[in-house]
Design a protein around this motif. Sequence first.
Motif, PDB file in Angstrom:
ATOM      1  N   GLY A  13       6.850  64.927 -71.386  1.00  0.00           N
ATOM      2  CA  GLY A  13       5.675  65.351 -70.634  1.00  0.00           C
ATOM      3  C   GLY A  13       6.049  66.103 -69.370  1.00  0.00           C
ATOM      4  O   GLY A  13       5.429  67.118 -69.022  1.00  0.00           O
ATOM      5  N   GLY A  14       7.095  65.610 -68.689  1.00  0.00           N
ATOM      6  CA  GLY A  14       7.550  66.288 -67.475  1.00  0.00           C
ATOM      7  C   GLY A  14       8.059  67.682 -67.763  1.00  0.00           C
ATOM      8  O   GLY A  14       7.782  68.635 -67.021  1.00  0.00           O
ATOM      9  N   LEU A  15       8.820  67.813 -68.859  1.00  0.00           N
ATOM     10  CA  LEU A  15       9.345  69.129 -69.231  1.00  0.00           C
ATOM     11  C   LEU A  15       8.221  70.097 -69.585  1.00  0.00           C
ATOM     12  O   LEU A  15       8.291  71.294 -69.260  1.00  0.00           O
ATOM     13  N   LEU A  16       7.178  69.598 -70.237  1.00  0.00           N
ATOM     14  CA  LEU A  16       6.045  70.453 -70.574  1.00  0.00           C
ATOM     15  C   LEU A  16       5.334  70.945 -69.312  1.00  0.00           C
ATOM     16  O   LEU A  16       4.924  72.104 -69.217  1.00  0.00           O
ATOM     17  N   LEU A  17       5.184  70.055 -68.321  1.00  0.00           N
ATOM     18  CA  LEU A  17       4.545  70.450 -67.063  1.00  0.00           C
ATOM     19  C   LEU A  17       5.368  71.513 -66.343  1.00  0.00           C
ATOM     20  O   LEU A  17       4.823  72.487 -65.819  1.00  0.00           O
ATOM     21  N   VAL A  18       6.691  71.310 -66.315  1.00  0.00           N
ATOM     22  CA  VAL A  18       7.566  72.292 -65.666  1.00  0.00           C
ATOM     23  C   VAL A  18       7.484  73.635 -66.382  1.00  0.00           C
ATOM     24  O   VAL A  18       7.396  74.693 -65.744  1.00  0.00           O
ATOM     25  N   ALA A  19       7.500  73.592 -67.726  1.00  0.00           N
ATOM     26  CA  ALA A  19       7.424  74.830 -68.507  1.00  0.00           C
ATOM     27  C   ALA A  19       6.096  75.540 -68.273  1.00  0.00           C
ATOM     28  O   ALA A  19       6.046  76.768 -68.131  1.00  0.00           O
ATOM     29  N   ALA A  20       4.997  74.769 -68.212  1.00  0.00           N
ATOM     30  CA  ALA A  20       3.683  75.371 -67.983  1.00  0.00           C
ATOM     31  C   ALA A  20       3.612  76.001 -66.598  1.00  0.00           C
ATOM     32  O   ALA A  20       3.078  77.099 -66.416  1.00  0.00           O
ATOM     33  N   PHE A  21       4.174  75.299 -65.616  1.00  0.00           N
ATOM     34  CA  PHE A  21       4.167  75.828 -64.250  1.00  0.00           C
ATOM     35  C   PHE A  21       4.993  77.106 -64.164  1.00  0.00           C
ATOM     36  O   PHE A  21       4.581  78.102 -63.555  1.00  0.00           O
ATOM     37  N   ALA A  22       6.174  77.100 -64.790  1.00  0.00           N
ATOM     38  CA  ALA A  22       7.035  78.285 -64.773  1.00  0.00           C
ATOM     39  C   ALA A  22       6.358  79.456 -65.482  1.00  0.00           C
ATOM     40  O   ALA A  22       6.428  80.601 -65.020  1.00  0.00           O
ATOM     41  N   GLY A  23       5.701  79.170 -66.605  1.00  0.00           N
ATOM     42  CA  GLY A  23       5.013  80.228 -67.336  1.00  0.00           C
ATOM     43  C   GLY A  23       3.871  80.816 -66.537  1.00  0.00           C
ATOM     44  O   GLY A  23       3.685  82.041 -66.512  1.00  0.00           O
ATOM     45  N   ARG A  24       3.103  79.954 -65.868  1.00  0.00           N
ATOM     46  CA  ARG A  24       1.978  80.435 -65.042  1.00  0.00           C
ATOM     47  C   ARG A  24       2.496  81.287 -63.886  1.00  0.00           C
ATOM     48  O   ARG A  24       1.909  82.315 -63.549  1.00  0.00           O
ATOM     49  N   THR A  25       3.593  80.845 -63.282  1.00  0.00           N
ATOM     50  CA  THR A  25       4.177  81.603 -62.175  1.00  0.00           C
ATOM     51  C   THR A  25       4.626  82.979 -62.643  1.00  0.00           C
ATOM     52  O   THR A  25       4.371  83.993 -61.979  1.00  0.00           O
ATOM     53  N   ALA A  26       5.301  83.029 -63.789  1.00  0.00           N
ATOM     54  CA  ALA A  26       5.776  84.307 -64.322  1.00  0.00           C
ATOM     55  C   ALA A  26       4.608  85.218 -64.688  1.00  0.00           C
ATOM     56  O   ALA A  26       4.651  86.431 -64.459  1.00  0.00           O
ATOM     57  N   TRP A  27       3.538  84.630 -65.224  1.00  0.00           N
ATOM     58  CA  TRP A  27       2.364  85.419 -65.600  1.00  0.00           C
ATOM     59  C   TRP A  27       1.712  86.024 -64.355  1.00  0.00           C
ATOM     60  O   TRP A  27       1.405  87.214 -64.320  1.00  0.00           O
TER      61      TRP A  27
END
Length: 237
Positions: free
Chosen positions: A14-28
Amino acid sequence: MSGTSRRWPKFLAGGLLLVAAFAGRTAWNAGAFRRIDSHFAGTCREIRGVIGPEDIVVNPRTRIAYVSGCDRRAAERGEAKPGAIWAWPLDRPDAVPRNLTPGAGIDFQPHGLGLWLAPEGARDRLFVVNHPAPASGKPKHTVEVFEIDGDSLSPVASRTDPDLLVMPNDVAPVGPDRFYLTNTHANPRGFAQNVETYLQLPRAKVLYFDGVRFKAVREGELFPNGVAASADSATNP
């Protein structure tokens, strides 16, 4: 295996998914997935002579480009050096940029620029977002207004507001003493600004100076950077 041990992989996933989502949103939001099609058929070349260039505006009448800049690395080391506004004529590609503010001190650390084209019989004005070095004893942020007098700039006014000018970035003049201004953040440098940045909180404001005082005209913006004014003085931050 205990129940606690079995839950750890789920927490980790779950933590990795949150980090990935945050990184993806930042890149977008940063435009990493945006496609930019080249539509320039000319060539580019480097113009030397400007230290730490930040912003540029072009006077369509005189075809002179005005560039702001200062040595920000020196400022971060606590060794601030005077910034400058340079002029470069577009019709003379071999010309060397000319410093229009040779007498400036460390209280002049220019950032965003805006150009106001005056009616016939008056002088054009250059508006400059400024972040004076702390050692200068000046306000943290100002907007400096200059009249363009041939090959020199004549100071006209210095505008500031210690409460509303938090992180000013760019300026768009709509009159000889009226302009719009962007604040990239709602908080000054420090922990609160880091939280605002990394959580991508839309808290920033766009300001308007009416000739007397500043006021917020747009709130809840996410990192507003540049600003421009249309012919009818409407903003497009």
